[in-house]
Design a protein around this motif. Sequence first.
Motif, PDB file in Angstrom:
ATOM      1  N   ALA A   1       0.805  -1.224   0.000  1.00 63.15           N
ATOM      2  CA  ALA A   1       0.000   0.000   0.000  1.00 63.15           C
ATOM      3  C   ALA A   1       0.831   1.263   0.000  1.00 63.15           C
ATOM      4  O   ALA A   1       0.414   2.286  -0.561  1.00 63.15           O
ATOM      5  N   ARG A   2       2.030   1.218   0.608  1.00 65.65           N
ATOM      6  CA  ARG A   2       2.769   2.458   0.825  1.00 65.65           C
ATOM      7  C   ARG A   2       4.158   2.490   0.180  1.00 65.65           C
ATOM      8  O   ARG A   2       4.617   3.545  -0.250  1.00 65.65           O
ATOM      9  N   LEU A   3       4.835   1.374   0.116  1.00 64.26           N
ATOM     10  CA  LEU A   3       6.223   1.386  -0.346  1.00 64.26           C
ATOM     11  C   LEU A   3       6.285   1.307  -1.869  1.00 64.26           C
ATOM     12  O   LEU A   3       5.358   0.844  -2.532  1.00 64.26           O
ATOM     13  N   ARG A   4       7.413   1.746  -2.410  1.00 62.71           N
ATOM     14  CA  ARG A   4       7.688   1.657  -3.842  1.00 62.71           C
ATOM     15  C   ARG A   4       8.891   0.754  -4.056  1.00 62.71           C
ATOM     16  O   ARG A   4       9.969   1.003  -3.518  1.00 62.71           O
ATOM     17  N   PHE A   5       8.703  -0.270  -4.843  1.00 62.11           N
ATOM     18  CA  PHE A   5       9.815  -1.167  -5.149  1.00 62.11           C
ATOM     19  C   PHE A   5       9.521  -1.844  -6.482  1.00 62.11           C
ATOM     20  O   PHE A   5       8.370  -1.895  -6.948  1.00 62.11           O
ATOM     21  N   ARG A   6      10.554  -2.360  -7.102  1.00 69.10           N
ATOM     22  CA  ARG A   6      10.433  -2.969  -8.421  1.00 69.10           C
ATOM     23  C   ARG A   6       9.630  -4.265  -8.347  1.00 69.10           C
ATOM     24  O   ARG A   6       9.855  -5.099  -7.475  1.00 69.10           O
ATOM     25  N   GLY A   7       8.707  -4.415  -9.260  1.00 69.91           N
ATOM     26  CA  GLY A   7       7.882  -5.603  -9.312  1.00 69.91           C
ATOM     27  C   GLY A   7       6.726  -5.607  -8.335  1.00 69.91           C
ATOM     28  O   GLY A   7       6.117  -6.653  -8.096  1.00 69.91           O
ATOM     29  N   LYS A   8       6.393  -4.439  -7.795  1.00 68.11           N
ATOM     30  CA  LYS A   8       5.338  -4.361  -6.787  1.00 68.11           C
ATOM     31  C   LYS A   8       3.982  -4.787  -7.347  1.00 68.11           C
ATOM     32  O   LYS A   8       3.289  -5.616  -6.748  1.00 68.11           O
ATOM     33  N   GLN A   9       3.606  -4.260  -8.497  1.00 64.15           N
ATOM     34  CA  GLN A   9       2.309  -4.583  -9.083  1.00 64.15           C
ATOM     35  C   GLN A   9       2.225  -6.055  -9.483  1.00 64.15           C
ATOM     36  O   GLN A   9       1.190  -6.698  -9.319  1.00 64.15           O
ATOM     37  N   PHE A  10       3.318  -6.579  -9.995  1.00 63.09           N
ATOM     38  CA  PHE A  10       3.335  -7.988 -10.389  1.00 63.09           C
ATOM     39  C   PHE A  10       3.178  -8.894  -9.180  1.00 63.09           C
ATOM     40  O   PHE A  10       2.410  -9.872  -9.206  1.00 63.09           O
ATOM     41  N   LEU A  11       3.898  -8.584  -8.121  1.00 58.58           N
ATOM     42  CA  LEU A  11       3.809  -9.408  -6.917  1.00 58.58           C
ATOM     43  C   LEU A  11       2.423  -9.331  -6.293  1.00 58.58           C
ATOM     44  O   LEU A  11       1.897 -10.347  -5.808  1.00 58.58           O
ATOM     45  N   PHE A  12       1.840  -8.140  -6.317  1.00 62.00           N
ATOM     46  CA  PHE A  12       0.493  -8.019  -5.756  1.00 62.00           C
ATOM     47  C   PHE A  12      -0.526  -8.781  -6.604  1.00 62.00           C
ATOM     48  O   PHE A  12      -1.427  -9.442  -6.067  1.00 62.00           O
TER      49      PHE A  12
END
Length: 294
Positions: free
Chosen positions: A114-125
């Motif tokens: 919900a809050r952090l930005r990191f690579r692959g965030k949308q894919f992992l979610f």
Amino acid sequence: MQENTRKGAPRVQYIKNKRRGAAAANVIAFIVILFLAAGAVFPLWWMLRSALMANTDIFLAPPPFFPKDWLWTNFILEPRTFDFWLYLGNTLTIVVPCVVFGTITAVFCGYAFARLRFRGKQFLFALCVGSMLLPTMVTLIPLYIVWSRLGLVDTYWPLILPYLCGGGAFNIFLVRQFMLTIPKELDEVASIDGAGYFRTLVSILVPNILPAIIVVALLIFITTWNDLLQQTIYINSPHKLTMATGLTQFMGSYKNDYSGMFAATCLSFLPGVIVYLIGQRYFVEGIVMTGMKN
């Protein structure tokens, strides 16, 4: 004056008719809800009524709605038939760590999505949410092979360790959606004051998402308490049986003691009902507010 009165009369009549229609709709809705509630409560009452009857009275035709003799002694079950306290202790050995660590890890994972930005965030979610569509039976055999090779079969670890990895995809999704309702400006104010990610989570977000946290804890409690399938697969020793597996064994061993089986069933779900009644307000609030976003 008379003309204005004549014009106002239809409007007054319309308002009265509208109020009567609303009152009639409320009465009908109340009656429907009452019937639905009665249909939901009736099986529970029938089970309690059967637990308080003699075995011969259960099969009377027509069946009595109330017991002729209220046999509360049916709930005094011998340990050799249904060792309630042993099964309760074994079940809590599984449920308590799952609820505590599952809730904590679900909060951390939900905060990251919900809050952090990191690579692959949308894919992992997306992968996390997509895993909810995967049937349990698909992973049952591979997981059993893994736990068997690790030598953890006939222990409680296969039932506890999965909840240390996020507490379940749905619980992560629930916490994440609830955190999205909290304005990000609060995080920015906390960072200006020198708060890090952990301090922001504990001091700012957790107090605001307390209903969601309670909902997650309740869901994990209900899931682990009623998880008959995995408990039957991984637990074999008689002294390690849980409430669900002990009840199954009781039903299989004492087929003639129907009142005792009903009594054991009532005792088995009583702790879950108590826990739910304590947190039902937060449960409803958390479910209603999930998905709302400012």
